[in-house]
Scaffold this motif. Structure first.
Motif, PDB file in Angstrom:
ATOM      1  N   GLN A   9      13.391  80.443 -44.708  1.00  0.00           N
ATOM      2  CA  GLN A   9      13.443  81.179 -45.967  1.00  0.00           C
ATOM      3  C   GLN A   9      12.188  80.954 -46.789  1.00  0.00           C
ATOM      4  O   GLN A   9      11.454  79.982 -46.590  1.00  0.00           O
ATOM      5  CB  GLN A   9      14.668  80.735 -46.765  1.00  0.00           C
ATOM      6  CG  GLN A   9      15.976  81.047 -46.085  1.00  0.00           C
ATOM      7  CD  GLN A   9      17.159  80.618 -46.920  1.00  0.00           C
ATOM      8  OE1 GLN A   9      17.054  80.348 -48.115  1.00  0.00           O
ATOM      9  NE2 GLN A   9      18.327  80.566 -46.296  1.00  0.00           N
ATOM     10  N   GLN A  10      11.958  81.861 -47.728  1.00  0.00           N
ATOM     11  CA  GLN A  10      10.869  81.712 -48.690  1.00  0.00           C
ATOM     12  C   GLN A  10      11.150  80.462 -49.531  1.00  0.00           C
ATOM     13  O   GLN A  10      12.276  80.242 -49.972  1.00  0.00           O
ATOM     14  CB  GLN A  10      10.829  82.952 -49.600  1.00  0.00           C
ATOM     15  CG  GLN A  10       9.621  83.052 -50.460  1.00  0.00           C
ATOM     16  CD  GLN A  10       8.426  83.577 -49.690  1.00  0.00           C
ATOM     17  OE1 GLN A  10       8.542  84.011 -48.550  1.00  0.00           O
ATOM     18  NE2 GLN A  10       7.270  83.526 -50.296  1.00  0.00           N
ATOM     19  N   THR A  11      10.126  79.617 -49.732  1.00  0.00           N
ATOM     20  CA  THR A  11      10.308  78.386 -50.507  1.00  0.00           C
ATOM     21  C   THR A  11      10.666  78.723 -51.951  1.00  0.00           C
ATOM     22  O   THR A  11      10.013  79.532 -52.593  1.00  0.00           O
ATOM     23  CB  THR A  11       9.036  77.525 -50.462  1.00  0.00           C
ATOM     24  OG1 THR A  11       8.744  77.239 -49.091  1.00  0.00           O
ATOM     25  CG2 THR A  11       9.220  76.227 -51.214  1.00  0.00           C
ATOM     26  N   THR A  12      11.711  78.070 -52.428  1.00  0.00           N
ATOM     27  CA  THR A  12      12.191  78.289 -53.798  1.00  0.00           C
ATOM     28  C   THR A  12      12.036  77.001 -54.608  1.00  0.00           C
ATOM     29  O   THR A  12      11.836  75.918 -54.046  1.00  0.00           O
ATOM     30  CB  THR A  12      13.680  78.672 -53.784  1.00  0.00           C
ATOM     31  OG1 THR A  12      14.423  77.562 -53.241  1.00  0.00           O
ATOM     32  CG2 THR A  12      13.931  79.924 -52.953  1.00  0.00           C
ATOM     33  N   LYS A 152      19.938  77.162 -44.521  1.00  0.00           N
ATOM     34  CA  LYS A 152      18.967  76.945 -45.604  1.00  0.00           C
ATOM     35  C   LYS A 152      17.769  76.168 -45.076  1.00  0.00           C
ATOM     36  O   LYS A 152      17.647  74.968 -45.303  1.00  0.00           O
ATOM     37  CB  LYS A 152      19.613  76.183 -46.755  1.00  0.00           C
ATOM     38  CG  LYS A 152      20.750  76.889 -47.420  1.00  0.00           C
ATOM     39  CD  LYS A 152      21.346  76.017 -48.512  1.00  0.00           C
ATOM     40  CE  LYS A 152      22.568  76.656 -49.115  1.00  0.00           C
ATOM     41  NZ  LYS A 152      23.218  75.750 -50.068  1.00  0.00           N
ATOM     42  N   PHE A 154      13.565  75.671 -44.717  1.00  0.00           N
ATOM     43  CA  PHE A 154      12.327  75.948 -45.440  1.00  0.00           C
ATOM     44  C   PHE A 154      11.176  75.147 -44.832  1.00  0.00           C
ATOM     45  O   PHE A 154      11.369  74.010 -44.406  1.00  0.00           O
ATOM     46  CB  PHE A 154      12.450  75.521 -46.912  1.00  0.00           C
ATOM     47  CG  PHE A 154      13.590  76.142 -47.649  1.00  0.00           C
ATOM     48  CD1 PHE A 154      13.440  77.339 -48.330  1.00  0.00           C
ATOM     49  CD2 PHE A 154      14.838  75.527 -47.671  1.00  0.00           C
ATOM     50  CE1 PHE A 154      14.500  77.911 -49.022  1.00  0.00           C
ATOM     51  CE2 PHE A 154      15.899  76.081 -48.362  1.00  0.00           C
ATOM     52  CZ  PHE A 154      15.723  77.284 -49.039  1.00  0.00           C
TER      53      PHE A 154
END
Length: 165
Positions: A9-12, A152, A154
């Protein structure tokens, strides 16, 4: 043939916060090194703390097999994060840090500050930190893989984990 889906996933900001917490709260981890005697990977459990910028610190004996391994090749990985008492261990957050180990020996510049920090954060190491064969490794983080729980995943950069000074 179907196209393979990218599961990373895109890093949040939430992922960054979780990564920093996993590192700063860890008291031990699994260290992976390359054994110079066999050329094969070797994994061991190690006691850690963190420097003021959240970089992991490892206190190591010269008698431990990972010490000469890090001397021969400073490239290593550190797995942090423990499952809860119940449930599937694979749904709990964990992080794997790709690092380069920097060795600090007694009398070397920077050693005393790291020694004092280790004692402050982990007072029980007082029993052996001053034995003649102990050194401190600073595990400089180059990148990381965060598994924040099921689904989840990353990739993180150094600046996502190491705190500005």
């Amino acid at each position: 043939m179907s196209e393979k889906k990218d599961v990373i996933q895109q890093t949040t900001e939430e992922a960054r916060v979780l990564a920093v917490q996993l590192i700063s709260n860890a008291t031990y981890g699994s260290l992976a090194v390359l054994d110079p005697a066999t050329g094969r990977p070797s994994v061991t459990r190690v006691a850690i703390t963190t420097d003021t910028d959240n970089t992991p610190l490892l206190l190591a004996s010269g008698l431990a097999t990972h010490t000469p391994a890090l001397d021969a090749n400073p490239v290593c990985s550190l797995l942090l994060g423990e499952p809860a008492d119940k449930g599937d261990p694979l749904v709990h957050p964990r992080i794997t840090l790709a690092c380069s180990a920097e060795k600090f020996m007694r009398g070397q510049e920077g050693y005393q500050r790291l020694r004092d920090l280790f004692l402050e954060k982990r007072p029980k190491v007082k029993l052996y930190i001053d034995l003649g064969d102990f050194v401190i490794f600073r595990l400089n983080v180059e990148s990381a893989g965060l598994n924040g729980g099921f689904g989840k995943a990353f990739h993180l950069k150094t600046e996502d984990i190491v705190l500005p000074q």
